[in-house]
Design an enzyme around this catalytic site. Structure first.
Site, PDB file in Angstrom:
ATOM      1  N   GLY A 110       0.795  -1.224   0.000  1.00 45.78           N
ATOM      2  CA  GLY A 110       0.000   0.000   0.000  1.00 45.78           C
ATOM      3  C   GLY A 110       0.821   1.264   0.000  1.00 45.78           C
ATOM      4  O   GLY A 110       0.273   2.357  -0.148  1.00 45.78           O
TER       5      GLY A 110
ATOM      6  N   CYS B  41     -28.626  -8.233 -16.166  1.00 37.80           N
ATOM      7  CA  CYS B  41     -27.950  -8.134 -17.461  1.00 37.80           C
ATOM      8  C   CYS B  41     -28.885  -8.616 -18.567  1.00 37.80           C
ATOM      9  O   CYS B  41     -29.434  -9.716 -18.500  1.00 37.80           O
ATOM     10  CB  CYS B  41     -26.669  -8.964 -17.462  1.00 37.80           C
ATOM     11  SG  CYS B  41     -25.880  -9.025 -19.094  1.00 37.80           S
TER      12      CYS B  41
ATOM     13  N   CYS C 236     -26.945 -11.909 -20.290  1.00 45.55           N
ATOM     14  CA  CYS C 236     -26.716 -13.194 -19.623  1.00 45.55           C
ATOM     15  C   CYS C 236     -27.631 -13.405 -18.416  1.00 45.55           C
ATOM     16  O   CYS C 236     -27.633 -14.466 -17.822  1.00 45.55           O
ATOM     17  CB  CYS C 236     -25.254 -13.333 -19.199  1.00 45.55           C
ATOM     18  SG  CYS C 236     -24.823 -12.350 -17.749  1.00 45.55           S
TER      19      CYS C 236
ATOM     20  N   CYS D 208     -23.678  -6.564 -18.560  1.00 47.67           N
ATOM     21  CA  CYS D 208     -22.469  -6.727 -17.758  1.00 47.67           C
ATOM     22  C   CYS D 208     -21.353  -5.848 -18.305  1.00 47.67           C
ATOM     23  O   CYS D 208     -21.149  -5.764 -19.516  1.00 47.67           O
ATOM     24  CB  CYS D 208     -21.981  -8.178 -17.819  1.00 47.67           C
ATOM     25  SG  CYS D 208     -22.996  -9.343 -16.909  1.00 47.67           S
TER      26      CYS D 208
ATOM     27  N   CYS E  94     -19.608 -12.245 -18.979  1.00 47.52           N
ATOM     28  CA  CYS E  94     -20.944 -12.253 -19.557  1.00 47.52           C
ATOM     29  C   CYS E  94     -21.022 -13.279 -20.694  1.00 47.52           C
ATOM     30  O   CYS E  94     -21.959 -14.072 -20.774  1.00 47.52           O
ATOM     31  CB  CYS E  94     -21.281 -10.857 -20.070  1.00 47.52           C
ATOM     32  SG  CYS E  94     -22.985 -10.645 -20.593  1.00 47.52           S
TER      33      CYS E  94
END
Lengths: 363, 285, 265
Positions: free
Chosen positions: B35, B245, B248, B270, B276
């Site tokens: 980080g 979606c 899908c 998506c 997807c």
């Protein structure tokens, strides 16, 4: 149409083909040669070399042609090329005192050893469009040449002031300066890195910063001690030889600003220096750089740091136009994932806020 | 792409080996201090700053001919910038295989998304980062933010979240929502939607972040604690459009909203095109 | 441990010895020594240029002396060298056991952050993560400094000078520091506003048992708040003692001048 954003390979290829066609323009008009750019758009070439920080007039001319005259794009092309080049070593410091001077002026003395040499300048031209240039086959009559006897040595104005003790001396250092193209800047950066950064900073940015000091945002009362422009010899010391050899001549512009300084408890009143040294015949850039350099010395000279041009982190981190352009133009990239999140949160906030706001309005 | 690119003579993956070593050293440091932003000598790339130069340099310095590279932008493999970067590597890294399948990729370079398909050990995520400094909107002076990181003085960030809740009733950052890494460093996850933040936590994959213009690298090693900043009584909530979606039928993925006409018609699909497509293929089979 | 039950009342909380600091030829501090006991309010008085503000900055670790040392005894009884404990430790102290009230509230507040956020910042800096609790505590403190809790989401820019100063005090005291530095806290305010503010500070400081180093050129403020007085001139301590004694029976000619000029005014 939405699907156009997901154009993919074909769209990119087609766009670039169209770009090439636009670049060429009307095929009935002769194609411009990089030699023509190199010879006739010299100041554009110089700017691209200065901000591309790569002294190669031929490549700069090519970059200008490739970028259709968009100089920031040309600078970017040259930078991206430069970064891949292997490094053989660092040059010796340039001896601008030994410059083959094509132009040399001082605003602080009416006359001085070596004289005032105007050189090929736009100064004192009347800015009237010259329609004769629009006609082809225009060949200027050669400029009269000076008597070789007038080629006297040109001592630096700041050196003359220094001899009298009126110019604050610079801190000499044998330390190897850092390299802004290899190591990220941290603050305080120090003067060596500052000057490197400014030498390739965007001309418009430097000009505006310098101008702001003239209008009172970090005023430092400048005089043009001297501007000199011409050719200097570049030398390197190959480790296997151990002595300096000349590798070529380059055109540079140097500007030394003489600025007032009131003195402090420990130092008598004297002039201070703002320094600009740039590749090519880029005088506006050299002058701007000198003013900004002096402004950035505020803290060192015990002046109050209040104006943007005196703020080292602010100036140095926003001077580079390749960085600035890239980040600005990245806004053109699709951001619909972020925007979708924003949509959702704004809708959610509105849904939460609306009944309350309506109640309040009703009260 | 520039004419120079078509020339021979560039090293594998464009960068010279010295530069790659410099970047890998910085990456090792970044992995060792999760980080923490590590300065590195970012080079000018043949793509503009802000368009993924940090991610490209990271990928270029870790990629080998045996790797399989996936590049996504906004979750999709076929967006213009993803195509452009994938083409760049295909050109300068001979032998490198590219893919659009998350499961096949050894390196995934991304802008703004983490794939829906869970990552696995051995995979490397390379994030393109426009602004590595999570505190910059509160404190623009980088000399000062560096000090705040050194002292782990993050009260200011929490104040910002407090202000969001006081003003809007919720935390206002919907993307690039700041995270604490390993309980020590405050980190910008890059502009991924907050929906993706939880995927960073304890991920089996190595996550590398490159900010070319700002000349910083950082990293989240595998299985590292990554917490989104929040309050106990206003816990972090990953946000997604409340939709399905259209292609899908997924109800648990991040969705793009598409305007279908000028009468307010919309549908959702998506954002992760690979995920997807896989779902559609499974449904068809 | 609450500030009330100091176990070692006979030891100073803050001590300065042989402090010297020059700016060029000007001796801002010249061999200054000071002790501050837990719960005590010590006023440093003198004209502008006497070195009193410099002394405050040196005591608080914001400026480093050329010579001499400042030590602080923390809640565990450990004696810390203020100028050699390192920045992380000093910053931690500054947001936990210490507080600083600036003359200009704009220097002590975040002007872009609401009143609640300003008060809550120190709570969050020491780990508070419950929004509701932070807000409730901020509300209580606004009330305590006589600001209506309905103003909790307003920014300080909308407040009067007196309110801003009270907000700064709430922001500083919310984590119940043991030691607070105050630099002319009533400077620049109207006389009527000053009186109310002084009264408020006196009440809070005595309720919470806070030790205070107060820098002021206002002898009346010093008389109202301080247990003890230190009189400074040209970087030196010329007289010190219990407030009433110094003001009623000043011994040094400079103190006599200071006191009489107040009486005349």
């Amino acid at each position: 149409m939405y699907v156009a954003v997901k154009g993919g390979e074909a769209a990119i290829a087609n766009a670039h083909a169209w770009l090439a066609e636009e670049r060429r323009g009307d095929p009935a008009v002769p194609e411009i040669g990089t030699d023509q750019i190199g010879e006739q758009l010299t100041l554009a070439v110089d700017r691209v070399m200065a901000e591309g920080s790569c002294y190669d007039p031929g490549l700069a001319a090519l970059a200008i042609k490739q970028s259709r005259g968009d100089l920031i794009e040309a600078i970017f092309l040259l930078r991206a090329y430069r970064t891949t080049l292997p490094r053989f070593g660092a040059s010796e410091p340039l001896e601008t005192g030994a410059m083959l001077v094509r132009r040399r002026i001082s605003a602080t003395y009416k006359d001085l050893p070596g004289g005032q040499v105007l050189g090929p300048t736009f100064d004192y031209t009347h800015r009237l469009l010259d329609f004769a240039l629009a006609a082809e086959g225009h060949a200027p009559s050669p400029a009269p040449e000076a008597d070789p006897g007038e080629d006297a040595a040109c001592p630096r104005v700041t050196a003359m002031l220094a001899d009298e003790g009126l110019m604050a001396p610079e801190q000499p250092s044998d330390a190897e300066p850092g390299d802004v193209t290899r190591t990220p800047l941290t603050y305080p950066a120090g003067r060596a890195l500052r000057l490197q950064n400014l030498a390739r900073g965007d001309e418009g940015f430097l000009l505006s910063m310098a101008y702001s000091t003239q209008r009172g945002y970090g005023a430092n009362h400048p005089f043009v001690g001297e501007i000199r422009q011409g050719e200097v010899t570049v030398e390197i010391v190959p480790p296997e030889l151990g002595f300096a050899i000349e590798i070529g001549d380059i055109n540079v512009t140097e500007c030394q600003m003489v600025n007032q300084f009131n003195g402090s408890r420990t130092e008598p009143p004297q002039f201070t220096r703002g320094y600009g040294l740039v590749l090519g015949r880029t005088e506006r850039r050299a002058m701007s750089m000198a003013l900004v350099d002096r402004a950035l010395r505020a803290e060192e000279l015990g002046e109050e740091v209040v104006a943007p041009a005196q703020n080292e982190e602010f100036v140095l981190s926003h001077s580079d136009n390749v960085e600035a352009t890239g980040f600005l133009e990245h806004l053109k990239l699709p951001h619909y994932v972020d925007f979708q999140s924003e949509l959702e949160i704004v809708r959610a906030m509105r849904a939460a806020a609306t009944p309350q706001a309506m109640r309040e309005a009703a009260e | 792409m520039s004419a120079a690119m078509q020339n021979e003579g560039y090293n594998f993956a464009y960068l010279d080996e010295g530069t790659k070593r410099m970047i890998r050293r910085a990456l090792l440091k970044a992995v060792a201090v999760p980080g923490c932003q590590i300065p590195f000598g970012s080079r000018e790339m043949p793509l503009p700053y802000g368009w993924g130069t940090g991610g490209i340099q990271v990928t270029a310095s870790i990629v080998g001919p045996e790797d399989v590279l996936k590049v996504i932008d906004q979750g999709a493999d076929d967006t213009t910038n993803a195509v452009s970067i994938r083409r760049f590597f295909a050109r300068v890294a001979p032998g490198l295989r590219t893919t659009e399948r998350t499961v096949e990729a050894s390196i995934i370079q991304t802008r703004h998304r983490i794939p829906e398909t869970p990552l696995r050990e051995g995979q490397v995520m390379v994030y393109q980062v426009p602004q590595p400094e999570p505190l910059y909107k509160l404190e623009p002076r980088r000399a000062e933010t560096k000090r705040l990181h050194a002292l782990a003085d993050y009260g200011l960030m929490q104040v910002k979240l407090y202000e969001d809740i006081a003003r809007h009733g919720r935390v206002g950052s919907s993307y690039d929502h700041p995270v604490m890494v390993g309980g020590r460093y405050l980190m910008a996850p890059s502009p991924i939607p907050s929906f993706d933040n939880p995927k960073m936590h304890m991920s089996p994959a190595l996550q590398l972040f490159g900010a070319g213009r700002e000349r910083r690298l950082y990293a989240v090693p595998p299985y590292t604690d990554v917490r989104s900043l929040d309050f106990e009584d206003h816990p972090f909530v990953p946000l997604r459009a409340n939709g399905t979606c259209a292609l899908c039928g997924a109800r648990d993925t991040y969705l793009d909203e598409m305007v279908t006409d000028d009468r307010g018609g919309r549908l959702f699909v998506c954002s992760d095109t690979d995920h997807c497509g896989t779902k559609q293929a499974e449904a068809a089979a | 441990m609450s500030p009330g039950d100091e176990s070692i009342l006979d030891e100073p909380i803050l001590s300065a010895r042989n402090l010297s600091l020059s700016f060029g030829d000007v001796r801002a501090l010249d061999e200054v020594a000071i002790d501050l006991w837990p719960g005590e309010v010590l006023a440093i008085v003198g004209e502008s240029g006497s070195g009193k503000s410099t002394l405050l900055r040196v005591l608080a670790g914001e400026a480093r002396p050329d010579a001499g040392a400042v030590t602080y005894r923390d809640t565990t009884g450990t004696v810390l060298d203020v100028h050699n404990m390192g920045e992380p430790a000093l910053r931690r102290l500054a947001r936990t056991e210490w507080g600083f009230v600036r003359q200009d509230a704009r220097d002590g507040l975040r002007m872009g952050v609401s009143a609640g956020g300003n008060v809550g910042e120190r709570l969050m800096a020491v780990g508070a993560r419950h929004y509701g609790d932070i807000r409730a505590e901020a509300s209580r403190w606004l009330e305590r400094v006589e600001i209506s809790p309905t103003r909790i989401d307003d920014r300080p820019g909308l407040f009067s000078g007196g309110m801003r100063q009270r907000l700064q005090i709430a922001r500083t005291l919310v984590t119940r520091p043991r030691l607070v530095f105050m630099d002319e806290p009533t400077g620049g305010l109207d006389v009527s506003v000053q009186a109310r503010l002084l009264d408020l500070i006196r009440g809070l400081v005595s309720d919470l048992g806070i030790a205070v180093v107060l820098v002021t050129h206002d002898i009346a403020a010093a008389r109202l708040l301080a247990h003890r007085l230190v009189v400074m001139r040209d970087g030196r301590v010329v007289e010190e003692g219990l407030t009433d004694r110094v003001l009623d029976d000043p011994r040094h000619p400079y103190t006599q001048l200071l006191v009489s000029s107040v009486l005349a005014a």
